[in-house]
Design a protein around this motif. Structure first.
Motif, PDB file in Angstrom:
ATOM      1  N   GLU A  30      -5.854 -48.050  53.818  1.00  0.00           N
ATOM      2  CA  GLU A  30      -6.567 -48.818  52.801  1.00  0.00           C
ATOM      3  C   GLU A  30      -5.719 -50.018  52.424  1.00  0.00           C
ATOM      4  N   LEU A  31      -6.380 -51.014  51.872  1.00  0.00           N
ATOM      5  CA  LEU A  31      -5.681 -52.217  51.440  1.00  0.00           C
ATOM      6  C   LEU A  31      -5.452 -52.190  49.942  1.00  0.00           C
ATOM      7  N   ASN A  33      -5.117 -54.389  46.364  1.00  0.00           N
ATOM      8  CA  ASN A  33      -5.845 -55.524  45.812  1.00  0.00           C
ATOM      9  C   ASN A  33      -5.249 -56.832  46.337  1.00  0.00           C
ATOM     10  N   ASP A  35      -3.591 -57.309  49.186  1.00  0.00           N
ATOM     11  CA  ASP A  35      -3.936 -57.475  50.595  1.00  0.00           C
ATOM     12  C   ASP A  35      -5.377 -57.968  50.745  1.00  0.00           C
ATOM     13  N   ARG A  36      -6.279 -57.355  49.997  1.00  0.00           N
ATOM     14  CA  ARG A  36      -7.691 -57.741  50.081  1.00  0.00           C
ATOM     15  C   ARG A  36      -7.874 -59.207  49.695  1.00  0.00           C
ATOM     16  N   ASN A  37      -7.236 -59.607  48.604  1.00  0.00           N
ATOM     17  CA  ASN A  37      -7.359 -60.999  48.160  1.00  0.00           C
ATOM     18  C   ASN A  37      -6.725 -61.967  49.148  1.00  0.00           C
ATOM     19  N   LYS A  63      -6.763 -61.622  58.676  1.00  0.00           N
ATOM     20  CA  LYS A  63      -7.392 -60.294  58.619  1.00  0.00           C
ATOM     21  C   LYS A  63      -6.626 -59.324  59.511  1.00  0.00           C
ATOM     22  N   TRP A  67      -4.173 -56.088  58.111  1.00  0.00           N
ATOM     23  CA  TRP A  67      -4.536 -54.702  58.417  1.00  0.00           C
ATOM     24  C   TRP A  67      -3.533 -54.003  59.326  1.00  0.00           C
ATOM     25  N   ALA A 107     -12.010 -51.563  59.280  1.00  0.00           N
ATOM     26  CA  ALA A 107     -12.241 -52.084  57.927  1.00  0.00           C
ATOM     27  C   ALA A 107     -13.606 -51.660  57.416  1.00  0.00           C
ATOM     28  N   ALA A 111     -14.319 -49.352  54.167  1.00  0.00           N
ATOM     29  CA  ALA A 111     -15.204 -49.838  53.103  1.00  0.00           C
ATOM     30  C   ALA A 111     -16.338 -48.856  52.851  1.00  0.00           C
TER      31      ALA A 111
END
Length: 135
Positions: A30-31, A33, A35-37, A63, A67, A107, A111
């Motif tokens: 999982e990423l 916050n 990493d996601r941003n 991306k 990951w 991913a 999600a």
């Protein structure tokens, strides 16, 4: 520091095949916050006058970079290739496409699992109450 609210640092090993070679990449389970941003905003850069410009190439490599935790790619001396934007850009197209497809699928799985885990469960009442309000 670790808590139930922090993203886990575990990885899932994904096996790949490209050019008749078996390879693997370790993808984050999982990423965070951050990493996601980093992925979300990597394709936007500010130019003179604060105009936003979309940078799709940077977003694509970011991306994969965010990951991937590790990989089995090596140089001619058998040393593991560094996981950098420069290395990702230098990869053969078919290999990068194979990696990108695996990252995208992973991913999506993450999600989907996250959405399923965070979907509120509707409690059913033991007694029957009035029906919905109608107008």
């Amino acid at each position: 520091m670790s808590s139930k609210w922090h993203a886990v640092s575990e990885v899932d090993r994904v096996r790949l095949r490209c050019r008749d070679e078996d390879l693997w990449i370790d993808l984050k389970r999982e990423l965070s916050n951050g990493d996601r941003n980093r992925i979300l905003f990597s394709g936007i850069r500010m130019t003179h006058g604060a105009a936003a410009v979309e940078d799709f190439e940077r977003a694509l490599f970011e991306k994969a970079y965010v990951w991937i935790a590790a990989w089995s790619l090596t140089d001619t001396a058998g040393e593991t290739l560094p996981l950098t934007a420069e290395t990702l850009r230098a990869l053969r197209c078919d290999l990068f496409d194979t990696i990108d497809d695996a990252v995208t699928a992973h991913a999506k799985e993450v999600a989907d699992a996250s959405k399923k885990a965070s979907t509120p469960q509707t409690a059913t009442s033991a007694t029957s109450g009035p029906g919905p309000i109608s107008s």
